[in-house]
Every structure is written in structure tokens, then in C-alpha cells.
Design a protein around this motif. Structure first.
Motif, PDB file in Angstrom:
ATOM      1  N   ASP A  86      53.361  38.017  55.829  1.00 17.42           N
ATOM      2  CA  ASP A  86      53.283  37.359  54.528  1.00 17.42           C
ATOM      3  C   ASP A  86      54.635  36.797  54.086  1.00 17.42           C
ATOM      4  OD1 ASP A  86      54.282  39.955  54.369  1.00 17.42           O
ATOM      5  OD2 ASP A  86      53.637  40.223  52.292  1.00 17.42           O
ATOM      6  N   GLN A  87      55.733  37.203  54.754  1.00 19.41           N
ATOM      7  CA  GLN A  87      57.054  36.769  54.319  1.00 19.41           C
ATOM      8  C   GLN A  87      57.446  35.390  54.831  1.00 19.41           C
ATOM      9  OE1 GLN A  87      58.656  38.306  51.931  1.00 19.41           O
ATOM     10  NE2 GLN A  87      56.892  39.706  51.931  1.00 19.41           N
ATOM     11  N   HIS A  88      56.585  34.714  55.576  1.00 16.45           N
ATOM     12  CA  HIS A  88      56.828  33.302  55.872  1.00 16.45           C
ATOM     13  C   HIS A  88      56.845  32.512  54.567  1.00 16.45           C
ATOM     14  CE1 HIS A  88      55.201  34.381  60.002  1.00 16.45           C
ATOM     15  NE2 HIS A  88      56.345  33.792  60.280  1.00 16.45           N
ATOM     16  N   ARG A  89      56.104  33.023  53.600  1.00 21.04           N
ATOM     17  CA  ARG A  89      56.059  32.362  52.293  1.00 21.04           C
ATOM     18  C   ARG A  89      57.109  32.954  51.351  1.00 21.04           C
ATOM     19  NH1 ARG A  89      51.952  29.566  50.336  1.00 21.04           N
ATOM     20  NH2 ARG A  89      50.506  30.465  51.864  1.00 21.04           N
ATOM     21  N   GLY A  90      57.590  34.172  51.654  1.00 21.12           N
ATOM     22  CA  GLY A  90      58.489  34.851  50.743  1.00 21.12           C
ATOM     23  C   GLY A  90      59.925  34.925  51.232  1.00 21.12           C
TER      24      GLY A  90
END
Length: 442
Positions: A86-90
Motif C-alpha cells: 500500500d506504500q506505493h501510494r504513501g
């Protein structure tokens, strides 16, 4: 990018980013030190962001500047950023943007993303569902190395599952590895590498084959480590220990280890290979099983922790591609012999492999020579007590072994009783007993 699809994922998310402001304009965040007495938003203006509060994403996004660039022992860019998918966005994005803006480069050399932990049925773990398994539970029942083995065995590119049944299966794999280590260590008790190592030119062909296979495993495990594919490391090494060591090489050399004279070249040669296997396997598995490998490392008489050792490198002196190619045919023949042996056991002709004699007929003269040049070791390689090779129509015949059973090595031989002082054992075992007696008398 590990896995590689992370490249397209973060590219798409950066391209479609709705706004390029790093702050999320929230009412909460981390106060700037010393700003507690500075102006605050007035109540009549309604909810708004405090100008003296850092956005938490900005704080974590500039950790490369606040940490990596401020400490001499660290490097910028970082070798690796690791987080959930999810940290590709974060975090990955908010780290990337200020680093590119200020220094025109990414703050990381590589990105590794992992999935999330699910239960055995593929459901997310949550307290409300009551399906959470805590690490403490696993460690208390199985030990920390089993938990580490589960992590390393999981393909983290996707969501991974955790259940008591999965852990139990991994515990079985762990026992197989530990049993391999126990076998290696138990047979190295009287081996001094400095004095007893046998030169490669004096090793038997099967010993050189085992060393060649070890180099292949070292090479492939090292590549998997470099690519952060820990499940490939575990998969290969567990299969190597089970399929090629425990059920083949280690089983075959038992006769040499237990029955040959203690200081004979044949026994020392087998121990030489065991020493190479122990040193390399322990080093390769140390990052995953630190407690187990440290315990074994100490049994080898090492004082410095195994954690300070580098991963082994493939020794080109042990690589022999021609030998490995020749052994493919020999291993295929072994499978054929074992198939016929099972038929003979089912028919009641023999009860155990050592009671069997394999008469092998091959149509090609060169094939016959490639088999017979192994001499007395051919029977053990093929998994029977005795083996005869001749030319003719391709066939394998399993018969009862000739001679009497030696009470020491359990192999049927015609020279059992040839030494009057030891009527129940063969000549080879009689010589070995004499050697052990002299050794014990010293």
C-alpha cells in the motif's frame, strides 16, 4: 523493484496523483518543537490546519534527509526501502518527491514491497474475527527459528497465510534440516580439517559429484539472496538436504564412515565432503535460522559467531560440469534399479536392499564401462548390496545376494569368515576393527 511489478505500480500512482501538495491538510500531526506558544487557529474561522504542525507523511518522507544524510555510517540513497504494497501510494511517494525535487535522485536504490498476513482461509487477521496468531504463541511452542522459517518460506510478493497447520508443516521441514546438521556434526567428531582433509584429486567420483552439487546450491542460493527471494533459498536447500543428501549421498557413505578404517582415505574423503557441506549449509542458512546454526557452529569448535561470517562463494575447483552430466545417466539407472527392487521386495524375494544383487545388462559397451568403473561402490550408488554389469539386451534383474551377511557392515560378501580371529565379519571390516583397536590403544 522487488517484485518487479512494483515499478509499474508506483509509476501509475505518481502519474495519477491528484495533487502534488505533500500535506494532507489534516487537523492533527506532530508539533514543531518550541512552537507550543505560537499562534493557533481561532475558533471563529472553523476547522483548519495549524501552520505550526508538520504533516506526518512529510516527516516520514524526509527521513532520508533527517537520518541518512546526517549519520556518517549510513548511506544516501538507501540500499533498500521496504514496506507493504500500500506504500506505493504513501511513504514511497512522499519520500521520492522531495528527494527528486532537492537532489534530482530517488532516496532509495531499490524498493521491496510485501503483502499482508492472512489466516489459513485467506481472511485478513483481526481481533474481531478472533483469527490472530501472535508471534509469541509460535515462539513459545516452536521456537523463534520456526517463526523466521515461516517468514523466509513465504512468497511475500503476495498476501501470505498463517495457521497452526502451516506452522506444523514448516516445523517438519525444520526437523529435516536439523537432522541433516546432526548427521554432519556426528560424523565430524574425529575430523581435523587442517590435517585430515583429502585433496580433490584423491576423492571418489561420488564425493566430487556431491561437492559439485554443493557449489550449484551455493550459487543459486546466493543469487536468490541478492534478489531478496528468501523462499527460493529455503525451497532449494530443504530439497537439497532431503532429496540429494539424506536419501542419497549421506545414505551411501554410511558404509565408509562407519565401517572403513578410521584414518583411511575413503573415510577421510567422505568426512572432507561432510565438512564442506556443514560449513557452507550453516553459513547459507544463518540469516534465516540464526539460533540453530549458531548452536551447530559452536559444535564445530568455532569461537566467533556465525553471524560474523560472509555467505559462502562457489568454489570453481569443485565445479565439474562433465562429471555432473555423466551422473545424470547413473542417477537414472539408480531409479530403474530401485523400481525393480521394489517389485522384488513385494514378491518376497528380498527383505532389504542389502540382500539384493542387481544384474544389469546394457546394450552399449561405453555404458557398461561407465558403470563398471565405479567398482565396488556401484552397488551402493544403485541402492543394492551387490551389482554386476554385462552387455546384452537392456534389462535389470534382481536376485538374492551371494555370500554371507557380515555382522558388522551388514553387506553380503563371499569373504565373510576369511579372518579366523573374526569369523562373523568380512575382510574389510576385520581390517577396520584392527585399525580402531590400535587407535583406541593410543
Amino acid at each position: 523493484f522487488f517484485p518487479e511489478f512494483g515499478r509499474n505500480r508506483i509509476t501509475g500512482m505518481v502519474e495519477s496523483r491528484p495533487d502534488w501538495c505533500l500535506s494532507r491538510q489534516r487537523l492533527w500531526g506532530t508539533e514543531i518543537p518550541g512552537a507550543s506558544d505560537v499562534r493557533r487557529p481561532t475558533s471563529d474561522l472553523g476547522p483548519r490546519t495549524d501552520p505550526d504542525i508538520f504533516d506526518v507523511w512529510f516527516e516520514s518522507g524526509v527521513s532520508w534527509a533527517a537520518v541518512l544524510k546526517q549519520r556518517g555510517e549510513l548511506n544516501y540513497p538507501a540500499d533498500l526501502y521496504l514496506e507493504g504494497s500500500d506504500q506505493h501510494r504513501g511513504w514511497f511517494q512522499v519520500s521520492l518527491i522531495p528527494s527528486v525535487a532537492l537532489h534530482k535522485q530517488a532516496p532509495f536504490k531499490a524498493l521491496l514491497t510485501h503483502g499482508f498476513v492472512m489466516d489459513g482461509n485467506g481472511r485478513p487477521m483481526s481481533k474481531s474475527l478472533g483469527n490472530v496468531i501472535s508471534p509469541e504463541e509460535i515462539i513459545k511452542q516452536y521456537g523463534a527459528d520456526i517463526l523466521r522459517l515461516w517468514v523466509a518460506s513465504s512468497d511475500y510478493a503476495n498476501d501470505v497465510r498463517l495457521s497452526p497447520e502451516i506452522i506444523k508443516g514448516l516445523a517438519d521441514n525444520y526437523r529435516k534440516l536439523r537432522n541433516t546438521f546432526r548427521y554432519l556434526l556426528n560424523n565430524l567428531g574425529d575430523f581435523n580439517a587442517a590435517n585430515d582433509t583429502v585433496a580433490i584429486k584423491d576423492l571418489t567420483e561420488i564425493d566430487r559429484w556431491a561437492l559439485h552439487r554443493l557449489q550449484e546450491e551455493i550459487r543459486d542460493a546466493s543469487k536468490a539472496y541478492e534478489e531478496y527471494q528468501f523462499h527460493r533459498v529455503i525451497g532449494r536447500l530443504v530439497n537439497f538436504c532431503n532429496s540429494e543428501l539424506s536419501s542419497f549421498y549421506l545414505d551411501i557413505i554410511k558404509d565408509r564412515l562407519y565401517c572403513d578404517p578410521p584414518a583411511s582415505v575413503s573415510r577421510r574423503g567422505a568426512q572432507t565432503v561432510l565438512h564442506h557441506l556443514a560449513m557452507s549449509l550453516l553459513k547459507m542458512l544463518a540469516p534465516i535460522l540464526p539460533f540453530t546454526t549458531e548452536e551447530c557452529w559452536r559444535f564445530l569448535g568455532k569461537s566467533e559467531t556465525i553471524g560474523a561470517q560472509d555467505l559462502p562463494k562457489a568454489n570453481t575447483a569443485f565445479i565439474d560440469e562433465k562429471l555432473a552430466e555423466n551422473w545424470k545417466g547413473l542417477l537414472a539407472m539408480r531409479q530403474s534399479v530401485l523400481g525393480e527392487l521394489e517389485k522384488a521386495r513385494a514378491a518376497g524375494l528380498v527383505k532389504a536392499p542389502r540382500e539384493a544383487r542387481a544384474n544389469i545388462h546394457v546394450s552399449k559397451e561405453d555404458q557398461a564401462k561407465s558403470l563398471t568403473h565405479h567398482g565396488a561402490m556401484l552397488a551402493g550408488i544403485l541402492g543394492v548390496g551387490q551389482a554386476d554389469v554385462s552387455t546384452g539386451k537392456d534389462s535389470i534383474e534382481i536376485l538374492k545376494a551371494e555370500g554371507a551377511k557380515c555382522e558388522r557392515c551388514w553387506i553380503y560378501k563371499k569373504d565373510v569368515g576369511s579372518v579366523p580371529q573374526r569369523p562373523d565379519i568380512c575382510k574389510r571390516c576385520s581390517d577396520a576393527v584392527e585399525g580402531w583397536e590400535k587407535l583406541c590403544a593410543v
